[in-house]
Design a protein around this motif. Structure first.
Motif, PDB file in Angstrom:
ATOM      1  N   PRO A 121       0.857  -2.640   0.327  1.00 22.93           N
ATOM      2  CA  PRO A 121       2.020  -1.591   0.306  1.00 22.93           C
ATOM      3  C   PRO A 121       1.875  -0.961  -1.033  1.00 22.93           C
ATOM      4  O   PRO A 121       1.773  -1.687  -2.216  1.00 22.93           O
ATOM      5  CB  PRO A 121       3.282  -2.446   0.291  1.00 22.93           C
ATOM      6  N   ALA A 122       2.006   0.428  -0.948  1.00 23.91           N
ATOM      7  CA  ALA A 122       1.789   1.395  -2.141  1.00 23.91           C
ATOM      8  C   ALA A 122       2.566   2.637  -1.821  1.00 23.91           C
ATOM      9  O   ALA A 122       2.616   2.911  -0.726  1.00 23.91           O
ATOM     10  CB  ALA A 122       0.445   1.385  -2.519  1.00 23.91           C
ATOM     11  N   LEU A 123       3.209   2.977  -2.762  1.00 20.87           N
ATOM     12  CA  LEU A 123       4.100   4.406  -2.649  1.00 20.87           C
ATOM     13  C   LEU A 123       4.111   5.125  -4.132  1.00 20.87           C
ATOM     14  O   LEU A 123       3.758   4.542  -5.188  1.00 20.87           O
ATOM     15  CB  LEU A 123       5.404   4.144  -2.121  1.00 20.87           C
ATOM     16  N   VAL A 124       4.349   6.525  -3.874  1.00 19.36           N
ATOM     17  CA  VAL A 124       4.518   7.104  -5.356  1.00 19.36           C
ATOM     18  C   VAL A 124       6.166   7.663  -5.298  1.00 19.36           C
ATOM     19  O   VAL A 124       6.748   8.246  -4.043  1.00 19.36           O
ATOM     20  CB  VAL A 124       3.790   8.506  -5.200  1.00 19.36           C
ATOM     21  N   MET A 125       6.526   7.208  -6.379  1.00 21.46           N
ATOM     22  CA  MET A 125       8.035   7.804  -6.683  1.00 21.46           C
ATOM     23  C   MET A 125       8.115   8.841  -7.465  1.00 21.46           C
ATOM     24  O   MET A 125       7.318   8.944  -8.399  1.00 21.46           O
ATOM     25  CB  MET A 125       8.807   6.860  -7.122  1.00 21.46           C
ATOM     26  N   ALA A 138       3.815   0.381   3.001  1.00 20.39           N
ATOM     27  CA  ALA A 138       4.896   0.716   2.310  1.00 20.39           C
ATOM     28  C   ALA A 138       5.911   0.918   3.050  1.00 20.39           C
ATOM     29  O   ALA A 138       7.080   0.450   2.981  1.00 20.39           O
ATOM     30  CB  ALA A 138       4.820   1.371   0.929  1.00 20.39           C
ATOM     31  N   HIS A 139       5.674   1.819   4.084  1.00 24.04           N
ATOM     32  CA  HIS A 139       6.711   2.367   4.873  1.00 24.04           C
ATOM     33  C   HIS A 139       7.173   1.226   5.748  1.00 24.04           C
ATOM     34  O   HIS A 139       8.250   0.882   6.214  1.00 24.04           O
ATOM     35  CB  HIS A 139       6.174   3.540   6.004  1.00 24.04           C
ATOM     36  N   ALA A 140       6.274   0.489   6.295  1.00 22.34           N
ATOM     37  CA  ALA A 140       6.510  -0.938   7.451  1.00 22.34           C
ATOM     38  C   ALA A 140       7.453  -1.812   6.366  1.00 22.34           C
ATOM     39  O   ALA A 140       8.601  -2.425   6.978  1.00 22.34           O
ATOM     40  CB  ALA A 140       5.324  -1.483   7.949  1.00 22.34           C
ATOM     41  N   LEU A 280       0.651  -5.862  12.544  1.00 20.54           N
ATOM     42  CA  LEU A 280       1.523  -5.276  13.457  1.00 20.54           C
ATOM     43  C   LEU A 280       1.686  -3.638  13.128  1.00 20.54           C
ATOM     44  O   LEU A 280       1.670  -3.018  13.957  1.00 20.54           O
ATOM     45  CB  LEU A 280       2.767  -5.861  13.346  1.00 20.54           C
ATOM     46  N   THR A 281       1.470  -3.639  11.840  1.00 19.05           N
ATOM     47  CA  THR A 281       1.580  -2.244  11.503  1.00 19.05           C
ATOM     48  C   THR A 281       0.458  -1.349  11.898  1.00 19.05           C
ATOM     49  O   THR A 281       0.448  -0.239  12.367  1.00 19.05           O
ATOM     50  CB  THR A 281       1.407  -1.743   9.942  1.00 19.05           C
ATOM     51  N   ALA A 282      -0.736  -1.813  11.975  1.00 22.21           N
ATOM     52  CA  ALA A 282      -2.212  -1.342  12.445  1.00 22.21           C
ATOM     53  C   ALA A 282      -1.905  -1.132  14.091  1.00 22.21           C
ATOM     54  O   ALA A 282      -2.659  -0.068  14.446  1.00 22.21           O
ATOM     55  CB  ALA A 282      -3.333  -2.202  12.453  1.00 22.21           C
TER      56      ALA A 282
END
Length: 301
Positions: A121-125, A138-140, A280-282
């Motif tokens: 999981p990775a995101l940009v804030m 990251a969404h999941a 599951l995300t896939a």
């Protein structure tokens, strides 16, 4: 000259934390009118006049020297984040010409980078904790009940602080919610010191203050600090409990933007749960979002 109320509130909150005996001052008994150190006591310990310190606390000394600010920080026992916050408040940046605010953007290279993390999981804030981009994991992990494409629409972008205090799904994600809440407010307070007077930030803080008594109470405490990177427990509605470490990386060419990456200890049950979430995300579709508990008869850690 306009006074800096936030500077005064911050310094008073830090004076209230210290008792005279903590600073090596004699006590003579009797009831004190204010909690913690008095202004004149702090001034004495910092080596400045009581009048000068009073003007500083009232925001009327914009040219305070490094030596004075460092002395005040030393007496108040400020940590690195609090010291940086003191400098931000005591030396406000000149107001720039008001221009129409443009939505924050993620550079294409940064977007490609977080997508390349794959099952991590990775995101940009953004600078005010808006989610500017996230990969599917990251969404999941954090917000499977929201639209995956929401960060691409500035008007709909999730905000970390708003979700934490105003979204019931996000609250349930954190068994140690109070700890997470304190860390988020301390981070937001540090951000607010650097970006005072920005309408979007003021609107966010006002919304949270009105919508969450818990936020209002924590905000009034003036705690300041960067996001902590200690392991945090997540109670995911699909794969169960995980202990994950979040690492934050500041993007040097994008003021205020940070990348957050979430990892589990290799070989741990949490890694197995994260791997299951990736599987599951896939296979998930928009018609079957990852917001329901697993059927434990067919999926086990």
């Amino acid at each position: 000259m306009a006074t800096n109320e936030e500077l005064g509130e911050f310094l008073r909150s830090r004076r209230a934390r210290l008792q005279p005996e903590d600073a090596g001052l004699p006590t003579y008994g009797g009831r004190r009118r204010v909690p913690g150190l008095r202004r004149e006591e702090l001034a004495q310990l910092a080596g400045v006049s009581a009048g000068y310190y009073t003007r500083l606390e009232q925001g009327q000394s914009p040219n305070a020297s490094d030596a004075v600010l460092d002395a005040v920080a030393r007496v108040l026992r400020l940590d690195d984040a609090e010291r940086a916050h003191l400098y931000s408040l005591a030396r406000p940046k000149p107001k720039a010409r008001r221009r129409a605010a443009k939505p924050e953007q993620v550079r294409p290279g940064v977007r490609l980078m977080i997508e390349s993390f794959g099952d991590v999981p990775a995101l940009v804030m953004g600078c005010f904790l808006d989610v500017l981009a996230w990969n599917p994991m990251a969404h999941a992990l954090l917000a499977g009940h929201l639209d995956l494409d929401a960060p691409n629409r500035p008007a709909d972008r999730p905000n970390i602080a708003r979700m934490l205090f105003l979204d019931a799904h996000t609250r349930e994600l954190y068994p140690e919610w109070t700890r997470k809440a304190r860390s988020t407010v301390a981070d937001l307070r540090l951000i607010a010191g650097r970006h005072r007077g920005v309408p979007a930030l003021s609107e966010l803080i006002g919304e949270l203050t009105l919508g969450s008594p818990e936020f209002a109470r924590l905000w009034a405490a003036h705690a300041v600090g960067d996001c902590d990177t200690a392991a945090r427990t997540y109670c995911h509605p699909v794969v169960g409990t995980m202990a994950l470490m979040a690492e934050f990386m500041v993007l040097p060419d994008d003021e205020g933007q940070r990348v957050a990456v979430f990892n589990a200890e290799p070989g741990s049950p949490s890694e197995a749960a994260l791997r299951m979430l990736a599987d599951l995300t896939a296979t998930a579709t928009t018609a079957t979002p990852l917001t329901r508990p697993l059927d434990t008869k067919t999926h086990r850690l």
